[in-house]
Scaffold this motif. Structure first.
Motif, PDB file in Angstrom:
ATOM      1  N   LYS A  61      -2.123   8.310   9.547  1.00  0.00           N
ATOM      2  CA  LYS A  61      -0.855   8.037  10.225  1.00  0.00           C
ATOM      3  C   LYS A  61       0.295   8.551   9.343  1.00  0.00           C
ATOM      4  O   LYS A  61       0.167   8.610   8.118  1.00  0.00           O
ATOM      5  CB  LYS A  61      -0.684   6.538  10.480  1.00  0.00           C
ATOM      6  N   LEU A  62       1.418   8.878   9.971  1.00  0.00           N
ATOM      7  CA  LEU A  62       2.544   9.467   9.258  1.00  0.00           C
ATOM      8  C   LEU A  62       3.026   8.606   8.077  1.00  0.00           C
ATOM      9  O   LEU A  62       3.436   9.141   7.048  1.00  0.00           O
ATOM     10  CB  LEU A  62       3.703   9.730  10.213  1.00  0.00           C
ATOM     11  N   ASP A  63       2.984   7.286   8.225  1.00  0.00           N
ATOM     12  CA  ASP A  63       3.503   6.410   7.168  1.00  0.00           C
ATOM     13  C   ASP A  63       2.453   6.070   6.111  1.00  0.00           C
ATOM     14  O   ASP A  63       2.734   5.304   5.186  1.00  0.00           O
ATOM     15  CB  ASP A  63       4.091   5.135   7.771  1.00  0.00           C
ATOM     16  N   GLU A  64       1.276   6.658   6.180  1.00  0.00           N
ATOM     17  CA  GLU A  64       0.209   6.415   5.222  1.00  0.00           C
ATOM     18  C   GLU A  64       0.119   7.565   4.231  1.00  0.00           C
ATOM     19  O   GLU A  64       0.604   8.670   4.503  1.00  0.00           O
ATOM     20  CB  GLU A  64      -1.137   6.234   5.945  1.00  0.00           C
ATOM     21  N   THR A  65      -0.522   7.312   3.092  1.00  0.00           N
ATOM     22  CA  THR A  65      -0.734   8.383   2.119  1.00  0.00           C
ATOM     23  C   THR A  65      -2.167   8.887   2.253  1.00  0.00           C
ATOM     24  O   THR A  65      -3.064   8.156   2.649  1.00  0.00           O
ATOM     25  CB  THR A  65      -0.498   7.870   0.685  1.00  0.00           C
TER      26      THR A  65
END
Length: 144
Positions: A139-143
């Motif tokens: 997901k975009l907010d994950e690393t």
């Protein structure tokens, strides 16, 4: 009893009516000869240049053939990565797959909400229409 009109008198009457309306009296014309068929060369003459295909855009080839160089798409959005492959190959490779790089087996339903962490084909490798490309994504907010 009234006498029947003759064909020549009807033609004369029609011609007179047409002349009175300002239309020219039709005059018979000889049929025109058919136009000759254009000459068609069946074999190229010696030294004649053969037609060449219009070159495709840089790094693209017609669908069903050719090869391209795999770009580095790590860090891009998943949808952008998929679009890049389709654009590079002019839909020679229309479908790529993806998986959840965290191992949680989540489906990438909205590709724009995911980013690419890894790719199954390394950057610089040659790809063809038969190459299977898979992106590992989070997901975009994950690393990664």
């Amino acid at each position: 009893m009234r006498p029947a009109a003759t064909v020549p008198s009807l033609v004369a009457l029609a011609a007179a009516l047409l002349a009175g309306c300002g239309s020219p009296t039709p005059t018979p014309t000889a049929p025109s000869a058919p136009a000759p068929a254009p000459a068609v060369a069946t074999t190229p003459s010696a030294g004649a240049a053969l037609p060449t295909a219009t070159p495709a855009a840089a790094d693209t080839v017609p669908v069903g053939g050719g090869s391209w160089t795999m770009p580095d798409l790590v860090g891009t959005g998943l949808q952008d990565a998929q679009d890049a492959i389709q654009g590079l190959t002019d839909f020679g490779i229309a479908v790529t797959t993806s998986h959840d790089a965290t191992g949680q087996h989540r489906q990438q339903v909205a590709d724009r909400n995911w980013k690419v962490c890894d790719q199954s084909v390394p950057p610089g490798a040659t790809i063809t229409p038969d190459t299977a490309i898979d992106f590992g994504a989070v997901k975009l907010d994950e690393t990664c």
